[in-house]
Enzyme design. Sequence first.
Site, mmCIF file in Angstrom:
data_model
loop_
_atom_site.group_PDB
_atom_site.id
_atom_site.type_symbol
_atom_site.label_atom_id
_atom_site.label_comp_id
_atom_site.label_asym_id
_atom_site.label_seq_id
_atom_site.Cartn_x
_atom_site.Cartn_y
_atom_site.Cartn_z
ATOM 1 N N ARG A 71 112.627 46.054 -5.362
ATOM 2 C CA ARG A 71 113.687 45.781 -6.332
ATOM 3 C C ARG A 71 115.064 45.961 -5.687
ATOM 4 N NH1 ARG A 71 113.168 48.650 -12.032
ATOM 5 N NH2 ARG A 71 114.089 50.399 -10.914
ATOM 6 N N LYS B 140 119.573 45.809 -10.092
ATOM 7 C CA LYS B 140 120.060 47.145 -10.479
ATOM 8 C C LYS B 140 121.379 47.444 -9.764
ATOM 9 C CE LYS B 140 117.993 51.669 -11.438
ATOM 10 N NZ LYS B 140 118.253 51.727 -12.880
ATOM 11 N N GLU C 236 116.745 44.068 -23.764
ATOM 12 C CA GLU C 236 116.216 45.399 -23.462
ATOM 13 C C GLU C 236 117.091 46.460 -24.086
ATOM 14 O OE1 GLU C 236 116.185 46.489 -19.287
ATOM 15 O OE2 GLU C 236 117.984 45.318 -18.899
HETATM 16 C C1 LIG Z 1 118.664 48.494 -17.420
HETATM 17 C C2 LIG Z 1 117.377 49.158 -17.151
HETATM 18 N N1 LIG Z 1 116.265 48.633 -17.680
HETATM 19 C C3 LIG Z 1 115.056 49.181 -17.468
HETATM 20 C C4 LIG Z 1 114.907 50.322 -16.700
HETATM 21 C C5 LIG Z 1 113.566 50.898 -16.459
HETATM 22 O O1 LIG Z 1 113.116 50.599 -15.186
HETATM 23 P P1 LIG Z 1 112.067 51.524 -14.438
HETATM 24 O O2 LIG Z 1 110.843 51.560 -15.274
HETATM 25 O O3 LIG Z 1 111.814 50.847 -13.144
HETATM 26 O O4 LIG Z 1 112.701 52.857 -14.308
HETATM 27 C C6 LIG Z 1 116.046 50.913 -16.133
HETATM 28 C C7 LIG Z 1 115.928 52.115 -15.304
HETATM 29 O O5 LIG Z 1 115.756 51.995 -14.109
HETATM 30 C C8 LIG Z 1 117.297 50.311 -16.356
HETATM 31 O O6 LIG Z 1 118.401 50.851 -15.831
#
Ligand SMILES: Cc1ncc(COP(=O)(O)O)c(C=O)c1O
Length: 338
Positions: A79, A182, A218
């Site tokens: 990622r 991210k 989300e």
């Molecule tokens: C915007 C966002 N969505 C979803 C997630 C959840 O992702 P993960 O399960 O990889 O932590 C995160 C955290 O990392 C996030 O910042």
Amino acid sequence: MNIDWSNLSFSYLDTDYNVRCYYRNGKWGELEVSSSNQINIHMAATALHYGQEAFEGLKAYRGKDDKIRIFRVEENARRMLSSSKGIMMAEVPEALFVEAVKKAVSLNKRFVPPYESGASLYIRPLLIGTGPKVGVQPADEYLFLVFVTPVGPYFKEGFKLTSVAVMREYDRAAPRGTGNIKVGGNYAAGLRAGMLAKEKGYSAVLYLDSREKKYIDECGPANFFGIKDNTYITPESRSILPSITNKSLVQLAKDMGLKTEIRPIPFDEVDTFEEVGQCGTAAVISPVGRIDDLDNNKSYSFSKDGEPGPVTKKLYHKLRALQYGDEPDPYGWVTILE
Ligand SMILES: Cc1ncc(COP(=O)(O)O)c(C=O)c1O
């Protein structure tokens, strides 16, 4: 060292070391170990001016057997690669990412909370453009850094229902923007709405797609899922972060005999869900008891008895068991530290 493991919150605490790697003259250098929590960068660094910044978040867990397990580190490496491509930063090779994470945890073993505490070690890889530019363009130099910090269990009083708010006034990411990687800019864009939601007593904003405000995207820092008719349903969207927790839950849901659907979810459909949750590294699952549509003064409830639903509970316990090593790891999701 005197840490009250069972009362840790999700906040920064200094540990002994962090690891760093510099990209200069078109290549990555050696991993370096630092005991300083400061970095020294050029005032014209692109990270500071043009948002050339990406980060990751994952955790290490101490098991009953005292072994330390890191969850799905390769997924975070991939990622971060996709984030660096997205905003034109030097790419951290997967092997370097994994080595840096293992090293950062290894050097700070004494900060990995004991099994009984339910706490864990949060790992924060960071990639920033450090080279100076005044014109808007990618830097020539980068710093990749990994620090760790012990964090408490997300639910101090147990696995609790929270409420989320729909506020159409705010967008987190543009339809073809950077929502699927991210990068820091997304989080800056979401701060105002996030803080407003917190002030009103909500755990997060539930973002709808920013083009039509018709589909669910989300929650602030977590993906969304709904359960109905023995099916785990989670949004497909170009502007949400592909959550590694969500990806894991999809697999576990299948293993439990649930159907799974990854597709656009019209907000109108929330009415039909039996259970709803947010998922991410911090909480694993944060069960949602109520969605308040603040623009239309409408509420949707997902619990009759104030308790999280049975499917949500089962998924939560199953994933936690894998992360702490209470159950065998059939998919090779866990890296056990030597
Ligand atoms: C915007 C966002 N969505 C979803 C997630 C959840 O992702 P993960 O399960 O990889 O932590 C995160 C955290 O990392 C996030 O910042």
